[in-house]
Design an enzyme around this catalytic site. Structure first.
Site, PDB file in Angstrom:
ATOM      1  N   HIS A  97       0.865  -1.181   0.000  1.00  0.00           N
ATOM      2  CA  HIS A  97       0.000   0.000   0.000  1.00  0.00           C
ATOM      3  C   HIS A  97       0.903   1.232   0.000  1.00  0.00           C
ATOM      4  O   HIS A  97       0.740   2.114  -0.820  1.00  0.00           O
ATOM      5  CB  HIS A  97      -0.935  -0.020   1.225  1.00  0.00           C
ATOM      6  CG  HIS A  97      -1.884   1.143   1.293  1.00  0.00           C
ATOM      7  ND1 HIS A  97      -2.993   1.166   2.100  1.00  0.00           N
ATOM      8  CD2 HIS A  97      -1.882   2.346   0.656  1.00  0.00           C
ATOM      9  CE1 HIS A  97      -3.638   2.319   1.941  1.00  0.00           C
ATOM     10  NE2 HIS A  97      -2.978   3.045   1.085  1.00  0.00           N
ATOM     11  N   LYS A 145       1.763  12.033  -1.269  1.00  0.00           N
ATOM     12  CA  LYS A 145       1.320  12.122   0.120  1.00  0.00           C
ATOM     13  C   LYS A 145       2.412  11.715   1.107  1.00  0.00           C
ATOM     14  O   LYS A 145       2.608  12.372   2.121  1.00  0.00           O
ATOM     15  CB  LYS A 145       0.088  11.237   0.309  1.00  0.00           C
ATOM     16  CG  LYS A 145      -0.513  11.296   1.706  1.00  0.00           C
ATOM     17  CD  LYS A 145      -1.884  10.663   1.737  1.00  0.00           C
ATOM     18  CE  LYS A 145      -2.469  10.641   3.138  1.00  0.00           C
ATOM     19  NZ  LYS A 145      -3.775   9.956   3.170  1.00  0.00           N
ATOM     20  N   HIS A 146       3.122  10.631   0.805  1.00  0.00           N
ATOM     21  CA  HIS A 146       4.081  10.084   1.775  1.00  0.00           C
ATOM     22  C   HIS A 146       5.545  10.241   1.347  1.00  0.00           C
ATOM     23  O   HIS A 146       6.392  10.607   2.148  1.00  0.00           O
ATOM     24  CB  HIS A 146       3.799   8.593   2.004  1.00  0.00           C
ATOM     25  CG  HIS A 146       2.399   8.325   2.466  1.00  0.00           C
ATOM     26  ND1 HIS A 146       1.989   8.527   3.751  1.00  0.00           N
ATOM     27  CD2 HIS A 146       1.308   7.874   1.802  1.00  0.00           C
ATOM     28  CE1 HIS A 146       0.702   8.201   3.880  1.00  0.00           C
ATOM     29  NE2 HIS A 146       0.261   7.806   2.701  1.00  0.00           N
ATOM     30  N   HIS A 193      -0.107   9.017  -6.011  1.00  0.00           N
ATOM     31  CA  HIS A 193      -0.719   9.426  -4.740  1.00  0.00           C
ATOM     32  C   HIS A 193       0.212   9.115  -3.572  1.00  0.00           C
ATOM     33  O   HIS A 193       0.424   9.952  -2.686  1.00  0.00           O
ATOM     34  CB  HIS A 193      -2.057   8.706  -4.564  1.00  0.00           C
ATOM     35  CG  HIS A 193      -2.625   8.830  -3.179  1.00  0.00           C
ATOM     36  ND1 HIS A 193      -3.311   9.944  -2.756  1.00  0.00           N
ATOM     37  CD2 HIS A 193      -2.574   7.996  -2.103  1.00  0.00           C
ATOM     38  CE1 HIS A 193      -3.666   9.780  -1.479  1.00  0.00           C
ATOM     39  NE2 HIS A 193      -3.235   8.608  -1.063  1.00  0.00           N
ATOM     40  N   GLU A 194       0.773   7.899  -3.558  1.00  0.00           N
ATOM     41  CA  GLU A 194       1.654   7.502  -2.454  1.00  0.00           C
ATOM     42  C   GLU A 194       2.920   8.360  -2.431  1.00  0.00           C
ATOM     43  O   GLU A 194       3.397   8.734  -1.365  1.00  0.00           O
ATOM     44  CB  GLU A 194       1.999   6.011  -2.545  1.00  0.00           C
ATOM     45  CG  GLU A 194       0.812   5.093  -2.255  1.00  0.00           C
ATOM     46  CD  GLU A 194       0.234   5.276  -0.843  1.00  0.00           C
ATOM     47  OE1 GLU A 194       0.999   5.263   0.125  1.00  0.00           O
ATOM     48  OE2 GLU A 194      -0.994   5.454  -0.720  1.00  0.00           O
TER      49      GLU A 194
HETATM   50  O1  U2P Z   1      -6.240   5.087   7.582  1.00  0.00           O
HETATM   51  C1  U2P Z   1      -6.784   5.740   6.467  1.00  0.00           C
HETATM   52  C2  U2P Z   1      -5.704   6.380   5.610  1.00  0.00           C
HETATM   53  O2  U2P Z   1      -4.920   7.307   6.376  1.00  0.00           O
HETATM   54  C3  U2P Z   1      -3.582   7.297   5.898  1.00  0.00           C
HETATM   55  N1  U2P Z   1      -2.658   6.887   7.003  1.00  0.00           N
HETATM   56  C4  U2P Z   1      -3.059   6.090   8.031  1.00  0.00           C
HETATM   57  C5  U2P Z   1      -2.186   5.740   9.049  1.00  0.00           C
HETATM   58  C6  U2P Z   1      -0.861   6.210   9.021  1.00  0.00           C
HETATM   59  O3  U2P Z   1      -0.034   5.925   9.909  1.00  0.00           O
HETATM   60  N2  U2P Z   1      -0.488   7.011   7.973  1.00  0.00           N
HETATM   61  C7  U2P Z   1      -1.359   7.340   6.966  1.00  0.00           C
HETATM   62  O4  U2P Z   1      -0.980   8.036   6.021  1.00  0.00           O
HETATM   63  C8  U2P Z   1      -3.542   6.340   4.723  1.00  0.00           C
HETATM   64  O5  U2P Z   1      -3.778   7.107   3.572  1.00  0.00           O
HETATM   65  P1  U2P Z   1      -3.386   6.705   2.079  1.00  0.00           P
HETATM   66  O6  U2P Z   1      -1.914   6.572   1.945  1.00  0.00           O
HETATM   67  O7  U2P Z   1      -4.086   5.422   1.786  1.00  0.00           O
HETATM   68  O8  U2P Z   1      -3.944   7.854   1.288  1.00  0.00           O
HETATM   69  C9  U2P Z   1      -4.686   5.401   5.080  1.00  0.00           C
HETATM   70  O9  U2P Z   1      -5.163   4.655   4.013  1.00  0.00           O
END
Ligand code: U2P
Length: 226
Positions: free
Chosen positions: A61, A118-119, A114-115
């Site tokens: 994910h 966002k991250h 997206h990943e």
């Molecule tokens: O839990 C729902 C969405 O919040 C983001 N999430 C959750 C926990 C964490 O430690 N960090 C985090 O980013 C995730 O968002 P996504 O990357 O899917 O957009 C998770 O799916």
């Protein structure tokens, strides 16, 4: 202060500048993998990627920078856009290990973009875009979670398994306690949905989790078929 003193002071100021720039602004990563059977049972619908039905294996994910208090940074650098060309050499591994399941059916670039945005952009002090995706792929291979579970008699066969048995099998396999996240299928069965493994700030070594996610798993959970 003499000439020597000034020189030392200048050196120290220069060094602290360098250190503050290269320091990470997060505490650890979660490597988060998802079970496609649970995604497809629990989301209103899922769509296979254009390359076809993914393997019955955990899919990545994301690799998420996190803080020790359980919060996390997101969307840290709007100027750092996702570039397909930067992961060209990783594409076949991405499609196999990081398949998209969202609808409508697509190749996966939206998910990866997206990943990254966002991250990934929150870990740029440690790794560039290519390294971000490659590190996640390497970590997923290293964890080998499906093999660990099946070796312990835990199979994706719609049966229910003890939460502790799953947690301990993974703990024995990789040496660190994972976080488990459950979801409910339409019949309200709790299913194993995502596994969180903690990774050091270099993005390469598993570590004990500074904080475990709240995963909403009951003591017995279903490992769904896919
Ligand atoms: O839990 C729902 C969405 O919040 C983001 N999430 C959750 C926990 C964490 O430690 N960090 C985090 O980013 C995730 O968002 P996504 O990357 O899917 O957009 C998770 O799916």
């Amino acid at each position: 202060m003499g000439v020597k003193g000034w020189a030392i002071l200048k050196f120290l100021m220069f060094q602290s500048l360098f250190v503050s720039q290269s320091q990470e602004d997060f505490d650890f990563f979660y490597l988060v993998v998802q079970w496609p059977g649970a995604y497809c049972d629990t989301k209103r619908s899922c769509c296979y990627p254009t390359s076809g039905k993914p393997e019955a294996d955990f899919g990545i994910h994301g690799l998420w920078p996190n803080y020790k208090d359980g919060s996390w940074p997101s969307n840290c650098d709007p100027d750092s856009q996702f570039g397909r060309s930067q992961i060209e050499d990783l594409l076949s591994r991405m499609k196999k290990n990081w398949p998209t399941l969202s609808c409508p059916s697509n190749e996966g670039f939206n998910f990866w973009e997206h990943e990254w945005e966002k991250h990934g952009t929150c870990s740029e002090s440690v790794m560039d875009q290519h390294e971000y995706f490659e590190n996640a792929l390497k970590l997923k291979d290293k964890a080998n979670l499906l093999q660990i579970l099946t070796n312990s008699g835990i199979n994706p066969d719609d049966e229910f398994y003890d939460l502790n048995k799953i947690t301990n099998a993974i703990k024995d396999g990789i040496g660190f306690t994972p976080g488990l996240e459950c979801n409910k299928d339409p019949e309200r069965n709790a299913q194993l949905y995502q596994i969180y493994i903690c990774v050091d700030t270099s993005g390469t070594e598993f570590i004990e989790c500074p904080v475990l996610p709240r995963g909403r798993c009951p003591s017995k959970l279903q490992f769904a078929k896919f």
